[in-house]
Design a protein around this motif. Structure first.
Motif, PDB file in Angstrom:
ATOM      1  N   UNK A  23     131.172  51.653 103.088  1.00  0.00           N
ATOM      2  CA  UNK A  23     130.547  52.000 104.369  1.00  0.00           C
ATOM      3  C   UNK A  23     130.556  50.817 105.323  1.00  0.00           C
ATOM      4  N   UNK A  24     130.941  51.088 106.572  1.00  0.00           N
ATOM      5  CA  UNK A  24     131.039  50.024 107.579  1.00  0.00           C
ATOM      6  C   UNK A  24     130.421  50.510 108.885  1.00  0.00           C
ATOM      7  N   UNK A  25     129.330  49.858 109.303  1.00  0.00           N
ATOM      8  CA  UNK A  25     128.630  50.255 110.523  1.00  0.00           C
ATOM      9  C   UNK A  25     129.540  50.130 111.736  1.00  0.00           C
ATOM     10  N   UNK A  26     129.462  51.123 112.619  1.00  0.00           N
ATOM     11  CA  UNK A  26     130.289  51.153 113.819  1.00  0.00           C
ATOM     12  C   UNK A  26     129.484  50.932 115.102  1.00  0.00           C
ATOM     13  N   UNK A  27     128.170  51.094 115.059  1.00  0.00           N
ATOM     14  CA  UNK A  27     127.305  50.859 116.224  1.00  0.00           C
ATOM     15  C   UNK A  27     127.846  51.599 117.442  1.00  0.00           C
ATOM     16  N   UNK A  28     128.158  52.882 117.240  1.00  0.00           N
ATOM     17  CA  UNK A  28     128.823  53.645 118.295  1.00  0.00           C
ATOM     18  C   UNK A  28     128.266  55.043 118.475  1.00  0.00           C
ATOM     19  N   UNK A  62     114.564  57.552 113.061  1.00  0.00           N
ATOM     20  CA  UNK A  62     115.053  56.830 114.235  1.00  0.00           C
ATOM     21  C   UNK A  62     114.692  55.355 114.208  1.00  0.00           C
ATOM     22  N   UNK A  63     113.497  54.993 113.723  1.00  0.00           N
ATOM     23  CA  UNK A  63     113.129  53.574 113.696  1.00  0.00           C
ATOM     24  C   UNK A  63     113.755  52.846 112.514  1.00  0.00           C
ATOM     25  N   UNK A  64     114.509  53.576 111.713  1.00  0.00           N
ATOM     26  CA  UNK A  64     115.215  52.960 110.599  1.00  0.00           C
ATOM     27  C   UNK A  64     116.627  52.527 110.947  1.00  0.00           C
ATOM     28  N   UNK A  65     117.012  52.696 112.208  1.00  0.00           N
ATOM     29  CA  UNK A  65     118.353  52.268 112.621  1.00  0.00           C
ATOM     30  C   UNK A  65     118.424  50.748 112.751  1.00  0.00           C
ATOM     31  N   UNK A  66     119.547  50.177 112.341  1.00  0.00           N
ATOM     32  CA  UNK A  66     119.762  48.750 112.560  1.00  0.00           C
ATOM     33  C   UNK A  66     119.781  48.468 114.058  1.00  0.00           C
ATOM     34  N   UNK A  67     120.454  49.336 114.797  1.00  0.00           N
ATOM     35  CA  UNK A  67     120.568  49.186 116.245  1.00  0.00           C
ATOM     36  C   UNK A  67     120.342  50.543 116.904  1.00  0.00           C
ATOM     37  N   UNK A  99     128.323  59.357 101.811  1.00  0.00           N
ATOM     38  CA  UNK A  99     127.541  58.837 102.927  1.00  0.00           C
ATOM     39  C   UNK A  99     126.486  57.889 102.384  1.00  0.00           C
ATOM     40  N   UNK A 100     126.254  56.810 103.097  1.00  0.00           N
ATOM     41  CA  UNK A 100     125.235  55.844 102.691  1.00  0.00           C
ATOM     42  C   UNK A 100     123.973  56.092 103.512  1.00  0.00           C
ATOM     43  N   UNK A 101     122.899  56.498 102.855  1.00  0.00           N
ATOM     44  CA  UNK A 101     121.625  56.748 103.529  1.00  0.00           C
ATOM     45  C   UNK A 101     120.798  55.470 103.512  1.00  0.00           C
ATOM     46  N   UNK A 102     120.232  55.137 104.672  1.00  0.00           N
ATOM     47  CA  UNK A 102     119.623  53.816 104.799  1.00  0.00           C
ATOM     48  C   UNK A 102     118.415  53.819 105.712  1.00  0.00           C
ATOM     49  N   UNK A 103     117.621  52.782 105.570  1.00  0.00           N
ATOM     50  CA  UNK A 103     116.532  52.461 106.487  1.00  0.00           C
ATOM     51  C   UNK A 103     116.551  50.948 106.638  1.00  0.00           C
ATOM     52  N   UNK A 104     116.625  50.465 107.869  1.00  0.00           N
ATOM     53  CA  UNK A 104     116.798  49.029 108.097  1.00  0.00           C
ATOM     54  C   UNK A 104     115.520  48.229 107.932  1.00  0.00           C
ATOM     55  N   UNK A 105     114.347  48.878 107.956  1.00  0.00           N
ATOM     56  CA  UNK A 105     113.107  48.125 107.800  1.00  0.00           C
ATOM     57  C   UNK A 105     112.958  47.059 108.867  1.00  0.00           C
ATOM     58  N   UNK A 129     109.202  47.384 114.221  1.00  0.00           N
ATOM     59  CA  UNK A 129     109.817  47.616 112.918  1.00  0.00           C
ATOM     60  C   UNK A 129     108.760  47.658 111.814  1.00  0.00           C
ATOM     61  N   UNK A 130     109.177  48.165 110.652  1.00  0.00           N
ATOM     62  CA  UNK A 130     108.272  48.291 109.511  1.00  0.00           C
ATOM     63  C   UNK A 130     108.919  47.654 108.295  1.00  0.00           C
ATOM     64  N   UNK A 131     108.096  47.252 107.332  1.00  0.00           N
ATOM     65  CA  UNK A 131     108.600  46.558 106.146  1.00  0.00           C
ATOM     66  C   UNK A 131     107.531  46.590 105.056  1.00  0.00           C
ATOM     67  N   UNK A 132     107.873  46.126 103.856  1.00  0.00           N
ATOM     68  CA  UNK A 132     106.845  46.053 102.809  1.00  0.00           C
ATOM     69  C   UNK A 132     105.688  45.156 103.212  1.00  0.00           C
ATOM     70  N   UNK A 133     106.017  44.024 103.844  1.00  0.00           N
ATOM     71  CA  UNK A 133     105.017  43.045 104.249  1.00  0.00           C
ATOM     72  C   UNK A 133     105.299  42.596 105.679  1.00  0.00           C
ATOM     73  N   UNK A 134     104.286  42.082 106.337  1.00  0.00           N
ATOM     74  CA  UNK A 134     104.429  41.647 107.737  1.00  0.00           C
ATOM     75  C   UNK A 134     105.055  40.258 107.798  1.00  0.00           C
ATOM     76  N   UNK A 135     106.288  40.158 107.305  1.00  0.00           N
ATOM     77  CA  UNK A 135     107.020  38.889 107.267  1.00  0.00           C
ATOM     78  C   UNK A 135     108.304  39.055 108.072  1.00  0.00           C
ATOM     79  N   UNK A 136     108.510  38.208 109.054  1.00  0.00           N
ATOM     80  CA  UNK A 136     109.711  38.286 109.879  1.00  0.00           C
ATOM     81  C   UNK A 136     110.954  37.998 109.060  1.00  0.00           C
ATOM     82  N   UNK A 137     112.055  38.616 109.458  1.00  0.00           N
ATOM     83  CA  UNK A 137     113.322  38.328 108.791  1.00  0.00           C
ATOM     84  C   UNK A 137     113.786  36.909 109.104  1.00  0.00           C
ATOM     85  N   UNK A 138     113.651  36.510 110.360  1.00  0.00           N
ATOM     86  CA  UNK A 138     114.113  35.187 110.778  1.00  0.00           C
ATOM     87  C   UNK A 138     113.018  34.497 111.580  1.00  0.00           C
ATOM     88  N   UNK A 139     113.018  33.196 111.549  1.00  0.00           N
ATOM     89  CA  UNK A 139     112.030  32.409 112.271  1.00  0.00           C
ATOM     90  C   UNK A 139     112.093  32.730 113.765  1.00  0.00           C
TER      91      UNK A 139
END
Length: 370
Positions: A23-28, A62-67, A99-105, A129-139
Motif C-alpha cells: 500500500x502506498x498513500x497517494x494523498x489525492x 475522517x479524523x483518522x486521515x494522515x492528510x 486494502x489497508x485499513x488505518x487510523x493515523x492517530x 488528533x487523538x492517540x493513546x496518550x497526550x504525547x506529541x509525535x514531534x517536538x
C-alpha cells in the motif's frame, strides 16, 4: 521454477506469484473519495503481473486521515466512489485486491509530503488528533487528545464498519495497519502509549486495543475473508517497540486466525535511526517467520529480481512486497520474470510487446498478424 513466481495463497485467496504491491498513500482523494487518479494509478498497477495489489492506507474515520487528501472508507459516498474504481479495474484484471485499513492517530491532520508533511493545526484547516496518550509525535507539535473509553469504542466500530464495506466491495484481502507510527502502532509502542489503564503499561495491555479491533473485525466477517496485519518490527529507538514484542504480538494474531503478517519497521518517532540498505527489514521477517505458521511478507528496499528470488527461495519470507520500486517501474514483475526465466500474466493487448528472445514470458500466447 522460480520461487518468486511460484503460486501461493493467503487464506482462501490464491495468488499466482509471491510479488505483493504494498500500500502506498497517494494523498489525492477528496473527502475520502477515490477519483480518476486512483483509477489510473490502481489500474496501472493491476496490469503489472504481481500476485496481489493492496490499496493504500484507507482511513476508517475522517479524523483518522494522515492528510485531508487521504482515501477513506467511513461513508456510503466513500464506498460508492471506490466501487466505481474497482468495477472498472476488474473488467481488465483478475489480480486479487486488498486494502489497508488505518487510523493515523496523532500523525493525522498533516500536509501532503510534497508540501512538507508537517502537522496542520485546526487554525489552518486541520483538526484535533487523538492517540493513546497526550504525547506529541514531534517536538513543537500540538499534543493529541488521549482517547477515553468512548473514543476507543467509536474507533473500534469505525474499523469494523470499514471492514464490512471492504468485504461488500469484494475486496479479497483486508490488512490492518499497525505499523509506521499510526494509531494501532501507537498503542503497541511504549514511546507513544503511557496510559495507566488496561490499555497501557505491560505488553499485554499495550496489545489489547489492536487485538480487540482484530477480534471485532474477524467476528463481523465471514470465515473465508482474509485478514492480515502490517507491523513495525521495531521502532529503531531505545526502549521502544522491538522485535521480541513483535513476535509475541504475531503469536497472539496467529491464535486469532490471522491470515498473514506483513513486516515493516519504524515510524513512531522522529528519533529513529534506521540503517538503510537493500532488504534492511528482511531479517525481522525471517526471525518472525521462524515463530509463526502464518505467511510472512517482507518489504523495504528490495529492488532487484535476483534479491527477491533469493529471499523467497531461501525461506527468509513467503512473499516480497514492492512499493516505490513498482512506481518507478510499473512492469517490475515482467522484468523480474524475464530475468528469472519465469512467466507472468499480462493483458493480451500488450502480448506483442514481449521481446523475440522471450517468447514465453507471457505464457503460451498466440499472436496473429495482418
Amino acid at each position: 521454477m522460480s520461487a518468486l513466481f511460484s503460486p501461493t495463497s493467503i487464506g482462501s485467496i490464491d495468488l499466482k506469484n509471491r510479488i505483493v504491491i504494498a500500500p502506498m498513500c497517494q494523498y489525492s482523494a477528496s473527502g475520502g473519495n477515490a477519483n480518476s487518479w486512483h483509477l489510473i494509478h490502481l489500474g496501472n498497477l493491476a496490469l503489472s503481473g504481481a500476485g496481489l495489489l493492496i490499496i493504500e492506507a484507507t482511513a476508517v474515520e475522517d479524523i483518522g486521515r494522515i492528510s485531508p487528501w487521504d482515501l477513506g472508507l467511513w461513508s456510503d459516498e466513500n464506498e460508492s466512489a471506490l466501487a466505481q474504481v474497482l468495477s472498472t479495474i476488474r473488467q481488465h484484471s483478475s489480480m486479487p485486491i486488498g486494502i489497508q485499513l488505518a487510523h493515523a492517530g496523532r500523525k493525522a491532520s498533516s500536509e501532503a509530503p510534497w508540501n512538507g508533511g508537517q502537522l496542520i493545526t485546526p487554525e489552518k484547516g486541520g483538526w484535533e488528533t487523538v492517540a493513546p496518550s497526550a504525547i506529541s509525535h514531534a517536538e513543537g507539535e500540538l499534543p493529541p487528545s488521549s482517547l477515553d473509553l468512548d473514543g476507543l469504542a467509536r474507533i473500534k466500530t469505525a474499523f469494523v464498519n470499514a471492514a464490512i464495506r471492504a468485504h461488500r466491495l469484494g475486496i479479497e484481502v483486508i490488512e490492518l495497519h499497525a505499523a509506521h507510527g499510526y494509531l494501532l502502532h501507537q498503542f503497541l509502542s511504549p514511546l507513544a502509549n503511557q496510559r495507566t489503564d488496561q490499555y497501557g503499561g505491560v505488553l499485554e495491555n499495550r496489545m489489547r486495543f489492536p487485538l480487540e479491533i482484530f477480534d471485532a473485525i474477524r467476528a463481523a466477517l465471514p470465515e473465508h475473508q482474509a485478514i492480515g496485519v502490517r507491523i513495525s518490527a521495531t521502532d529503531w529507538v531505545e526502549h521502544g517497540w522491538n522485535l521480541a514484542e513483535s513476535m509475541v504480538f504475531t503469536k497472539a494474531l496467529e491464535q486469532r486466525a490471522c491470515s498473514y503478517i506483513h513486516v515493516s519497521s519504524g515510524g513512531v518517532s522522529p528519533l529513529q535511526k534506521i540503517p538503510l540498505s537493500a532488504g534492511y527489514q528482511v531479517d525481522f521477517a525471517t526471525q518472525i517467520r521462524k515463530q509463526t505458521k502464518m505467511p510472512v511478507i517482507t518489504v523495504g528496499l528490495i529492488t532487484e529480481a535476483e534479491h527477491a528470488e533469493e529471499i523467497v527461495a531461501s525461506g527468509q519470507a513467503d512473499m516480497v512486497a514492492i512499493a516505490r520500486g513498482i512506481l518507478f517501474d510499473p512492469h517490475w514483475p515482467w522484468h523480474a520474470a524475464a530475468k528469472l526465466g519465469a512467466t507472468v500474466e499480462a493483458p493480451r493487448q500488450y502480448w506483442r510487446s514481449q521481446p523475440r528472445e522471450l517468447k514465453s514470458l507471457f505464457g503460451e500466447t498466440k499472436i496473429g498478424q495482418r
